[in-house]
Design an enzyme around this catalytic site. Structure first.
Site, PDB file in Angstrom:
ATOM      1  N   ASP A 661       0.862  -1.187   0.000  1.00 51.30           N
ATOM      2  CA  ASP A 661       0.000   0.000   0.000  1.00 51.30           C
ATOM      3  C   ASP A 661       0.893   1.230   0.000  1.00 51.30           C
ATOM      4  O   ASP A 661       2.098   1.135   0.256  1.00 51.30           O
ATOM      5  CB  ASP A 661      -0.933  -0.003   1.211  1.00 51.30           C
ATOM      6  CG  ASP A 661      -2.152   0.893   1.002  1.00 51.30           C
ATOM      7  OD1 ASP A 661      -2.229   1.561  -0.050  1.00 51.30           O
ATOM      8  OD2 ASP A 661      -3.033   0.937   1.888  1.00 51.30           O
ATOM      9  N   GLU A 699      13.107   5.305  -9.474  1.00 56.50           N
ATOM     10  CA  GLU A 699      13.580   5.169  -8.095  1.00 56.50           C
ATOM     11  C   GLU A 699      12.753   4.152  -7.342  1.00 56.50           C
ATOM     12  O   GLU A 699      13.278   3.351  -6.569  1.00 56.50           O
ATOM     13  CB  GLU A 699      13.537   6.517  -7.384  1.00 56.50           C
ATOM     14  CG  GLU A 699      14.047   6.430  -5.942  1.00 56.50           C
ATOM     15  CD  GLU A 699      13.969   7.748  -5.208  1.00 56.50           C
ATOM     16  OE1 GLU A 699      14.107   7.731  -3.977  1.00 56.50           O
ATOM     17  OE2 GLU A 699      13.765   8.784  -5.867  1.00 56.50           O
ATOM     18  N   ASP A 731      -2.811  -2.955  -2.769  1.00 55.94           N
ATOM     19  CA  ASP A 731      -3.845  -1.975  -2.458  1.00 55.94           C
ATOM     20  C   ASP A 731      -3.434  -0.625  -3.016  1.00 55.94           C
ATOM     21  O   ASP A 731      -2.271  -0.417  -3.379  1.00 55.94           O
ATOM     22  CB  ASP A 731      -4.036  -1.889  -0.941  1.00 55.94           C
ATOM     23  CG  ASP A 731      -5.420  -1.369  -0.560  1.00 55.94           C
ATOM     24  OD1 ASP A 731      -6.116  -0.841  -1.444  1.00 55.94           O
ATOM     25  OD2 ASP A 731      -5.802  -1.497   0.625  1.00 55.94           O
ATOM     26  N   HIS A 869      -0.582  -0.803   5.011  1.00 53.51           N
ATOM     27  CA  HIS A 869      -1.145   0.537   5.215  1.00 53.51           C
ATOM     28  C   HIS A 869      -0.644   1.146   6.509  1.00 53.51           C
ATOM     29  O   HIS A 869      -0.229   2.308   6.546  1.00 53.51           O
ATOM     30  CB  HIS A 869      -2.665   0.463   5.232  1.00 53.51           C
ATOM     31  CG  HIS A 869      -3.307   1.691   5.812  1.00 53.51           C
ATOM     32  ND1 HIS A 869      -3.191   2.929   5.238  1.00 53.51           N
ATOM     33  CD2 HIS A 869      -4.054   1.865   6.933  1.00 53.51           C
ATOM     34  CE1 HIS A 869      -3.840   3.823   5.978  1.00 53.51           C
ATOM     35  NE2 HIS A 869      -4.355   3.194   7.009  1.00 53.51           N
TER      36      HIS A 869
END
Length: 899
Positions: A661, A699, A731, A869
């Site tokens: 995420d 990058e 995600d 997350h």
């Protein structure tokens, strides 16, 4: 907010669209690039340039900023050309429009073909589980067999800025085939243009006089992006006859607004509606929606803030609170995103304006403009201006396909009303409780609203006429489907716990049940404010008591009272006592001071890597809940030290699960990519990696390449071999990014894996699953005469799934209020892994939703995604600041330190 709410909370924020330049302020100054992208243009003077020759604005703010006004888009205008030039340009006429041309418009309806190679449609459907009849929030959209429509390009020279005026002009023009629908740039009609190569004619409306050029682009074929765009334009036009007002992309009922005077808010009811391609027939999805509109202006908000903060902190506090917020200008019901604040500009700023009466450009201030145009008197001439930057996709393309220069929209705060909910509002339990009575609609009421709206549209004479002109008919009945409910799981702790199939939680099972693999906390420090000494002692006792039932133990802590409640004293107390022999740094914080929390986490996770746990004093003050809090804190601590709270039986072996995420910090133009890699067969222990990226895709690829290499080395050290299968749950990817992820990022990632695996790469199973939480689809389970939320574990993999996708919807969590939202999973890569059937993918995904250790129940997404997350958010929000960038020390990355 509860642990579960935190675990399942959506992270994305919608962005308001910067509207077009006001017609009154730009009639002749607008670009005519769609006639000839190479034509000369005379640049109009922007407010900033005009200010150089006008009186200087007041130096700074003597008081709180205050005034009102309308956004004026800065930028270049264009001069007109003669009729002969117009005729020459007809041959190269491109489809242009108010919001940037046909190609940009159709991107919303372009369905990416991301089905893994060699996977047939039939192979995406599972069979396990008990059949469950569900009702969806879709209604059938019937199309006549003799359907035929043409697409036209329309351009005005000079530009006629207001879409309603353009539409009225086209309606009155005899040269335009009727009936038609017009979205501001593209015109659709049932009759062909005569002649098809194009027509041009002179026209006048109000103070505008110019030429209109129309060319037939071609026919619109079914099941194409153009066709879906047309369907949505027709439906939008039909909604305008239902006394609804368009705000953003959706329609609302302002006259049915519910006022909440105690909170200075209104709730506008409305609907999200769109035609979407599915594996079933053409369908229209309908979902009740609410728009939160603040009754106080942004100016009022700034006044209030000025009175609450120190004057030298006002600018920073206002920018922190307002930048990123979506505001509504009520006089045109347009939404804008605040990107910055121009403190040195005010409503006395001059800009060039085209006066319709004199048909001359003249210098005018924002205050004069709003008085003349909207009869609005701006109250405070020292107010700053809010800046909204148009998104790149809202800019019209030039002939070479490049975007034109972005023009900022300047907005006086007095006419701007904030929308949505701020973090402070979300923390107000009374407000959220009152809002819930309007927003949390149970399944039966939600479906009734949907069907009532569909029947209203089908029964309204004008709406029915608009739909009928293009061969459309809205069905009054909801589409039904047969879903499947997967078998409930058994959670493994010190003894097995059978999960309740209706609620899918085992909170009660934590009592007297030891963790699956507990880790003791022996050497730890307990830091607290001296005033909270008794609360600290009591909570220590509670931790000792609950730890025994959980199968772990706490040693006696080294207690460290902080004598003064200042950040530097907290930091020095920890610095003087922290060392790498500690198991844990525990802080009992007297208040929710974000800066203090950040410096503690930075010290513990970057400078002196030791797991830490922060708890607010008010959290442990409630005697009725303190034991539950102590239990969950003890579980968190054990997991941060490397323990496993619970596990499930998972049959697949030699498999690495990856969760990914992102956290985006637009102010600093940087992103944090949170990635977690499973290290054991039960997918309960992870290696984490969180690169901070500022240099773009190259990058990011280099940093991810390094992270995958380290994670695979950790896996081999722990298991003796590399994984035979890798399953990546990704995600934070929208539909518009699917092809980019599949054709760019995944290609580079597979190249990296080829280097690591060498000759063995041909046998590596690699599967990538996109996880999407922001979905509009809803499922309702039949229960007698009522509709209910589907039980956790309900899977639907046909009817409303998408063509060119291998996808399914999964309801994995229980909600006790409102309507549950399923999560959409889309398999976009499946290499050497065909032996895992759709059933197994769906069951594995559901199992992973049980393994988030912050909540004893299932959550909306697989635990690796939620861990990713939490990691990305911690690094982006807490470890970094405006001046420095910090990544967690590798010494703690093999533990769930970010819980």
């Amino acid at each position: 907010m509860s642990q579960q709410q935190h675990a399942t909370k959506g992270r994305g924020r919608s962005r308001g669209r910067a509207g077009p330049r006001p017609a009154e302020a730009s009639a002749s100054a607008a670009s005519a690039a769609s006639f000839d992208s190479g034509s000369a243009a005379a640049a109009s003077t922007s407010p900033a340039a005009a200010a150089a020759s006008s009186p200087a604005p007041p130096p700074g703010l003597a008081g709180p900023p205050g005034a009102s006004g309308f956004g004026y888009r800065q930028g270049a205008g264009a001069t007109g050309g003669d009729s002969e030039q117009l005729a020459e340009r007809m041959a190269g006429l491109q489809v242009g429009g108010e919001r940037g041309g046909l190609q940009r418009k159709l991107l919303r309806y372009q369905l990416a073909n991301v089905r893994p190679e060699g996977v047939p449609v039939s192979n995406k459907r599972g069979t396990s589980g008990a059949p469950v009849q569900v009702v969806t929030n879709y209604v059938a959209l019937n199309v006549k067999d003799n359907w035929r429509t043409y697409q036209m390009a329309v351009d005005f020279r000079p530009m006629l800025g207001a879409k309603p005026l353009r539409e009225k002009l086209l309606t009155d023009a005899s040269q335009v085939p009727k009936p038609f629908v017009y979205d501001g740039g593209i015109l659709y009609t049932r009759q062909p243009l005569n002649p098809p190569e194009g027509v041009k004619f002179e026209a006048s409306i109000k103070s505008w006089t110019g030429e209109v050029a129309i060319r037939q682009v071609g026919e619109v074929n079914r099941n194409t992006p153009q066709w879906l765009h047309l369907m949505n334009v027709v439906l939008g036009k039909a909604q305008r006859y239902l006394n609804m007002q368009m705000v953003g992309r959706n329609f609302y009922y302002p006259d049915q607004a519910t006022r909440l005077p105690n909170y200075g808010m209104e709730v506008w009811p409305g609907f999200e509606m769109a035609v979407k391609p599915t594996d079933g027939p053409l369908m229209l999805y309908l979902d009740p929606s609410n728009k939160f509109i603040h009754t106080n202006t942004v100016l009022d908000f700034m006044y209030d803030m000025y009175n609450r903060v120190a004057s030298n902190q006002f600018h920073a506090a206002a920018e922190s609170a307002l930048v990123g917020q979506i505001v509504l200008t009520r006089h045109n019901n347009k939404t804008y995103r605040i990107d910055s604040i121009e403190w040195d500009k005010g409503v006395n700023e001059h800009f060039r304006w085209f006066n319709k009466t004199t048909r001359q450009e003249e210098q005018i201030t924002f205050g004069q403009y709003f008085k003349q145009t909207y009869d609005i008197d701006l109250a405070d001439d020292k107010q700053p201006l809010l800046v909204s930057k148009p998104r790149k996709r809202d800019l019209p393309p030039t002939k070479g396909g490049r975007r034109e220069q972005a023009d900022n929209v300047l907005l006086p705060p007095e006419v701007c009303y904030m929308t949505g909910l701020t973090d402070d509002m979300r923390a107000d339990r009374n407000l959220m409780r009152d809002l819930a009575t309007h927003t949390r609609v149970n399944p039966s009421a939600r479906c009734d609203k949907m069907l009532t709206f569909a029947r209203t549209m089908a029964g309204n004479p004008e709406s029915r006429r608009v739909l009928g002109e293009f061969g459309l008919e809205v069905s009054p009945n909801a589409v039904e489907a047969t879903a499947r409910q997967l078998q409930p799981e058994t959670v493994q702790m010190s003894r097995p716990i059978r999960v309740d199939p209706e609620r899918a939680d085992w909170d009660n099972g934590l009592k007297g049940n030891g963790m699956f693999q507990p880790i003791d906390c022996k050497n730890w420090i307990f830091v607290y404010f001296q005033r909270d000494e008794q609360a600290a002692a009591d909570f220590c006792q509670k931790l000792h008591r609950v730890s025994q039932s959980l199968g772990m133990s706490f040693g006696e802590p080294y207690v460290l009272p902080v004598m003064q409640d200042r950040d530097q004293f907290w930091l020095k107390t920890i610095q003087d006592n922290i060392n790498q022999e500690l198991d844990l740094v525990f802080c009992l914080l007297p208040n929710n001071n974000a800066h203090r929390y950040n410096i503690i986490k930075r010290l513990c996770y970057v400078d002196k890597p030791v797991p830490s746990q922060c708890v607010l004093t008010k959290t442990i003050r409630n005697p009725a809940k303190v034991m539950s809090v102590a239990t969950k804190v003890a579980i968190q601590i054990s997991c941060k030290l490397g323990g496993v709270a619970w596990a499930l039986s998972i049959p697949i072996k030699r498999t690495m699960i990856i969760g990914m995420d992102s956290y985006h910090d637009k102010r600093q133009s940087r992103s944090v990519q949170g990635v977690v890699f499973s290290l054991n067969e039960t997918f309960t222990q992870y290696y984490s990696y969180s690169p901070i990226v500022k240099g773009g895709k190259a990058e990011l690829h280099n940093r991810l390449d390094a992270g995958f290499t380290m994670a695979l080395q950790k896996f081999r050290e722990k298991n003796g071999e590399l994984p035979a299968r890798i399953i990546l749950y990704r995600d934070g990817v929208g539909d518009s990014m699917l092809e980019q992820v599949k054709n760019s990022e995944l290609v580079q990632l597979k190249q990296s894996l080829s280097i690591i695996y060498g000759d063995r790469i041909s046998s590596l199973g690699f599967k990538v699953i996109i996880v999407k939480k922001l979905v509009s689809s809803r499922l309702f389970r039949r229960g007698g005469n009522q509709l209910r939320n589907p039980a956790p574990g309900t899977v639907l993999d046909d009817v409303i799934t998408m063509p060119n996708y291998v996808d399914f919807f999964l309801v994995s969590q229980y909600v006790n209020q409102g309507t549950v939202t399923p999560t959409h999973y889309n398999i976009i890569e499946d290499v050497n892994d065909a032996n895992i059937r759709p059933d197994q993918v769906q069951q594995l995904t559901y199992k992973l939703c049980h393994l988030y250790f912050n909540w004893p129940g299932t959550i909306r997404v697989p635990a690796p995604c939620q861990y990713a997350h939490r990691l990305a958010y911690l690094v982006g929000q807490n470890l970094n600041d405006n001046k420095s960038e910090f990544e967690p020390s590798p010494q703690i990355c093999d533990r769930l330190f970010f819980l």
